[in-house]
Design a protein around this motif. Structure first.
Motif, PDB file in Angstrom:
ATOM      1  N   ILE A   1       0.948  -1.211   0.036  1.00  0.00           N
ATOM      2  CA  ILE A   1      -0.101   0.362   0.020  1.00  0.00           C
ATOM      3  C   ILE A   1       0.861   1.181  -0.009  1.00  0.00           C
ATOM      4  O   ILE A   1       0.628   2.145  -0.812  1.00  0.00           O
ATOM      5  CB  ILE A   1      -1.018  -0.140   1.273  1.00  0.00           C
ATOM      6  N   ARG A   2       1.924   1.172   0.766  1.00  0.00           N
ATOM      7  CA  ARG A   2       2.834   2.495   0.971  1.00  0.00           C
ATOM      8  C   ARG A   2       3.622   2.582  -0.335  1.00  0.00           C
ATOM      9  O   ARG A   2       3.607   3.807  -0.993  1.00  0.00           O
ATOM     10  CB  ARG A   2       3.606   1.864   2.031  1.00  0.00           C
ATOM     11  N   GLU A   3       4.019   1.445  -1.044  1.00  0.00           N
ATOM     12  CA  GLU A   3       4.808   1.914  -2.304  1.00  0.00           C
ATOM     13  C   GLU A   3       3.874   2.511  -3.187  1.00  0.00           C
ATOM     14  O   GLU A   3       4.131   3.293  -4.230  1.00  0.00           O
ATOM     15  CB  GLU A   3       5.308   0.507  -2.904  1.00  0.00           C
ATOM     16  N   VAL A   4       2.861   1.840  -3.474  1.00  0.00           N
ATOM     17  CA  VAL A   4       1.624   2.622  -4.464  1.00  0.00           C
ATOM     18  C   VAL A   4       1.670   4.103  -4.068  1.00  0.00           C
ATOM     19  O   VAL A   4       1.549   4.846  -5.090  1.00  0.00           O
ATOM     20  CB  VAL A   4       0.353   1.759  -4.672  1.00  0.00           C
ATOM     21  N   LYS A   5       1.257   4.459  -3.182  1.00  0.00           N
ATOM     22  CA  LYS A   5       1.093   5.894  -2.693  1.00  0.00           C
ATOM     23  C   LYS A   5       2.455   6.646  -2.959  1.00  0.00           C
ATOM     24  O   LYS A   5       2.293   7.722  -3.586  1.00  0.00           O
ATOM     25  CB  LYS A   5       0.545   5.984  -1.151  1.00  0.00           C
ATOM     26  N   GLU A   6       3.446   5.856  -2.663  1.00  0.00           N
ATOM     27  CA  GLU A   6       4.916   6.725  -2.710  1.00  0.00           C
ATOM     28  C   GLU A   6       5.019   6.866  -4.161  1.00  0.00           C
ATOM     29  O   GLU A   6       5.567   7.997  -4.581  1.00  0.00           O
ATOM     30  CB  GLU A   6       6.023   5.863  -1.747  1.00  0.00           C
ATOM     31  N   GLU A   7       4.944   5.836  -5.087  1.00  0.00           N
ATOM     32  CA  GLU A   7       5.432   5.946  -6.355  1.00  0.00           C
ATOM     33  C   GLU A   7       4.258   6.601  -7.447  1.00  0.00           C
ATOM     34  O   GLU A   7       4.876   7.009  -8.423  1.00  0.00           O
ATOM     35  CB  GLU A   7       5.621   4.473  -6.865  1.00  0.00           C
ATOM     36  N   THR A   8       3.032   6.679  -6.765  1.00  0.00           N
ATOM     37  CA  THR A   8       2.250   7.539  -7.397  1.00  0.00           C
ATOM     38  C   THR A   8       2.079   8.812  -7.029  1.00  0.00           C
ATOM     39  O   THR A   8       1.310   9.756  -7.405  1.00  0.00           O
ATOM     40  CB  THR A   8       0.544   6.827  -7.476  1.00  0.00           C
ATOM     41  N   GLY A   9       2.952   8.996  -5.994  1.00  0.00           N
ATOM     42  CA  GLY A   9       2.911  10.410  -5.649  1.00  0.00           C
ATOM     43  C   GLY A   9       4.156  11.292  -5.760  1.00  0.00           C
ATOM     44  O   GLY A   9       4.301  12.395  -5.558  1.00  0.00           O
ATOM     45  N   VAL A  10       5.200  10.497  -6.703  1.00  0.00           N
ATOM     46  CA  VAL A  10       6.426  11.074  -7.235  1.00  0.00           C
ATOM     47  C   VAL A  10       5.862  12.001  -8.307  1.00  0.00           C
ATOM     48  O   VAL A  10       4.932  11.820  -8.947  1.00  0.00           O
ATOM     49  CB  VAL A  10       7.358  10.058  -7.535  1.00  0.00           C
ATOM     50  N   ARG A  11       6.946  12.834  -8.840  1.00  0.00           N
ATOM     51  CA  ARG A  11       6.725  13.609  -9.876  1.00  0.00           C
ATOM     52  C   ARG A  11       7.147  12.711 -11.072  1.00  0.00           C
ATOM     53  O   ARG A  11       7.752  11.645 -11.083  1.00  0.00           O
ATOM     54  CB  ARG A  11       7.283  14.956 -10.013  1.00  0.00           C
ATOM     55  N   ARG A  12       7.161  13.201 -12.380  1.00  0.00           N
ATOM     56  CA  ARG A  12       7.449  12.716 -13.600  1.00  0.00           C
ATOM     57  C   ARG A  12       6.338  11.244 -13.625  1.00  0.00           C
ATOM     58  O   ARG A  12       6.904  10.168 -13.752  1.00  0.00           O
ATOM     59  CB  ARG A  12       8.801  12.060 -13.793  1.00  0.00           C
ATOM     60  N   SER A  13       5.168  11.414 -13.622  1.00  0.00           N
ATOM     61  CA  SER A  13       3.908  10.457 -13.803  1.00  0.00           C
ATOM     62  C   SER A  13       3.279  10.600 -14.766  1.00  0.00           C
ATOM     63  O   SER A  13       2.773  11.705 -15.213  1.00  0.00           O
ATOM     64  CB  SER A  13       3.436  10.110 -12.422  1.00  0.00           C
ATOM     65  N   ILE A  14       3.001   9.547 -15.422  1.00  0.00           N
ATOM     66  CA  ILE A  14       1.684   9.555 -16.394  1.00  0.00           C
ATOM     67  C   ILE A  14       0.614   8.278 -16.115  1.00  0.00           C
ATOM     68  O   ILE A  14       1.121   7.449 -15.757  1.00  0.00           O
ATOM     69  CB  ILE A  14       2.133   9.196 -17.862  1.00  0.00           C
ATOM     70  N   TYR A  15      -0.642   8.606 -16.292  1.00  0.00           N
ATOM     71  CA  TYR A  15      -1.679   7.826 -15.703  1.00  0.00           C
ATOM     72  C   TYR A  15      -2.364   7.684 -17.056  1.00  0.00           C
ATOM     73  O   TYR A  15      -2.957   8.477 -17.807  1.00  0.00           O
ATOM     74  CB  TYR A  15      -2.499   8.308 -14.793  1.00  0.00           C
ATOM     75  N   LEU A  16      -2.609   6.271 -17.322  1.00  0.00           N
ATOM     76  CA  LEU A  16      -3.219   5.845 -18.494  1.00  0.00           C
ATOM     77  C   LEU A  16      -4.522   4.974 -18.439  1.00  0.00           C
ATOM     78  O   LEU A  16      -4.886   4.466 -17.370  1.00  0.00           O
ATOM     79  CB  LEU A  16      -2.276   5.102 -19.456  1.00  0.00           C
ATOM     80  N   ASN A  17      -5.347   4.996 -19.403  1.00  0.00           N
ATOM     81  CA  ASN A  17      -6.865   4.283 -19.176  1.00  0.00           C
ATOM     82  C   ASN A  17      -7.539   4.288 -20.506  1.00  0.00           C
ATOM     83  O   ASN A  17      -7.751   5.282 -21.283  1.00  0.00           O
ATOM     84  CB  ASN A  17      -7.522   5.103 -18.150  1.00  0.00           C
ATOM     85  N   VAL A  18      -7.989   3.163 -20.737  1.00  0.00           N
ATOM     86  CA  VAL A  18      -8.661   2.859 -21.925  1.00  0.00           C
ATOM     87  C   VAL A  18      -9.826   1.843 -21.939  1.00  0.00           C
ATOM     88  O   VAL A  18      -9.589   0.824 -21.374  1.00  0.00           O
ATOM     89  CB  VAL A  18      -7.697   2.343 -23.093  1.00  0.00           C
ATOM     90  N   ASN A  19     -11.163   2.354 -22.185  1.00  0.00           N
ATOM     91  CA  ASN A  19     -12.122   1.499 -22.339  1.00  0.00           C
ATOM     92  C   ASN A  19     -12.394   0.554 -21.074  1.00  0.00           C
ATOM     93  O   ASN A  19     -11.875   0.668 -19.992  1.00  0.00           O
ATOM     94  CB  ASN A  19     -12.165   0.437 -23.579  1.00  0.00           C
ATOM     95  N   GLN A  20     -12.417  -0.662 -21.289  1.00  0.00           N
ATOM     96  CA  GLN A  20     -12.757  -1.862 -20.135  1.00  0.00           C
ATOM     97  C   GLN A  20     -11.363  -2.843 -19.977  1.00  0.00           C
ATOM     98  O   GLN A  20     -11.404  -3.598 -19.136  1.00  0.00           O
ATOM     99  CB  GLN A  20     -13.940  -2.719 -20.719  1.00  0.00           C
TER     100      GLN A  20
END
Length: 304
Positions: free
Chosen positions: A155-174
């Motif tokens: 849980i911590r690693e997800v929050k830390e690594e998604t809280g750093v800069r230089r990030s892109i988030y992607l999403n397509v359909n289902q």
């Protein structure tokens, strides 16, 4: 009588032992914790007196805890036969085995424990990231901290690594991947997740300073997804399909990446069961721990 002369008792010399401060351990040895300053000459004399008494008492292993303030005692301890065991930020631990028999003092910790976090939302979207400067997309990973549970580290690693800069988030359909790129952009993200289960784990050797490595692949689901984008040096943000991530050359070349993708596919098809956590108390001191098992509902059945 001079200070160097031993006192007489009934006409017989009796040596006064100057024993270093110690406590008994649970295995027939002693733990020496140096807390007051001591010069090297007095330390060596007290150490030799201590050895003499510990031998008479049948002691085995000697653990010598030297804080940073006692660094002057490291060299004389080694010259008296101690060897390094492990070091922490505030102290160095040395050990000595008294008996003639082979030492049974356990070695220092042999493994480093790491986690990898696969995050799937209700749309079957999976979060990946890119190694800085490599162009390789990966799941968030990191080392489990001392005293930290495996699920908490994920849980911590997800929050830390998604809280750093230089990030892109992607999403397509289902059937897409939620992905962050450590190379091209600056985005600040905060994602809270809930641990679901350990999907798999692997062991490798001579991974980190000759230590072995235990790597736990954990499945989580997001409970929040709040993105606050910073406009500094943002180059791109795009959507990426799950198939595109799975088709990376590194996925086909690396058995671990390939197997993680395969496991995630089976999990989404509900044909794979991982290991969920069950709180337990330890046998020796009733401290809280966690057992990971893949059929927790069966644990409610009586033992036949």
């Amino acid at each position: 009588m001079s200070d160097q002369e031993a006192p007489l008792r009934n006409g017989v010399e009796h040596k006064i032992f100057e024993v270093l401060p110690f406590v008994d351990d649970d295995y027939g040895g002693v733990i020496v914790e140096m807390k007051t300053p001591m010069d090297t000459k007095n330390f060596v004399a007290a150490l030799r007196d201590s050895f003499e008494q510990w031998r008479l008492q049948g002691k085995k292993g000697v653990w010598l805890n030297l804080p940073l303030s006692h660094v002057n005692l490291v060299e004389p301890a080694v010259k008296e036969g101690f060897r390094y065991h492990h070091a922490e930020p505030t102290y160095l631990m040395l050990v000595y085995w008294i008996p003639e028999a082979e030492s049974t003092i356990p070695l220092n910790a042999s493994h480093r424990v790491r986690v990898g976090a696969v995050v799937l939302n209700h749309n079957k979207e999976e979060k990946y990231g890119s190694l800085c400067g490599s162009g390789i997309w990966k799941i968030p990973t990191g080392v489990v901290d001392e005293g930290e549970e495996i699920f908490a580290a994920a849980i911590r690693e997800v929050k830390e690594e998604t809280g750093v800069r230089r990030s892109i988030y992607l999403n397509v359909n289902q059937s897409t991947i939620n992905i962050y790129n450590l190379t091209f952009s600056y985005i600040y993200l905060q994602i809270d997740t809930e641990f679901l289960e350990i999907l798999a784990f692997c062991q490798t050797h001579e991974s980190f300073f000759a230590k072995s490595d235990l790597f736990f692949v954990c499945l989580l689901r997001p409970t929040s997804f709040d993105i606050q984008k910073q406009d500094l040096e943002i180059e791109a943000a795009q959507w990426m399909r799950f198939e595109d991530s799975a088709s990376q050359p590194i996925t086909h070349k690396n058995d671990l990446f390939k197997d993680i993708h395969h496991i995630c596919s089976m999990k989404m098809e509900k044909s794979y069961s991982g290991f969920s956590k069950k709180p337990i108390t330890t046998f020796f001191d009733d401290k809280l721990g966690y057992l990971y098992l893949n059929k927790q509902e069966d644990m409610e059945q009586p033992i036949s």
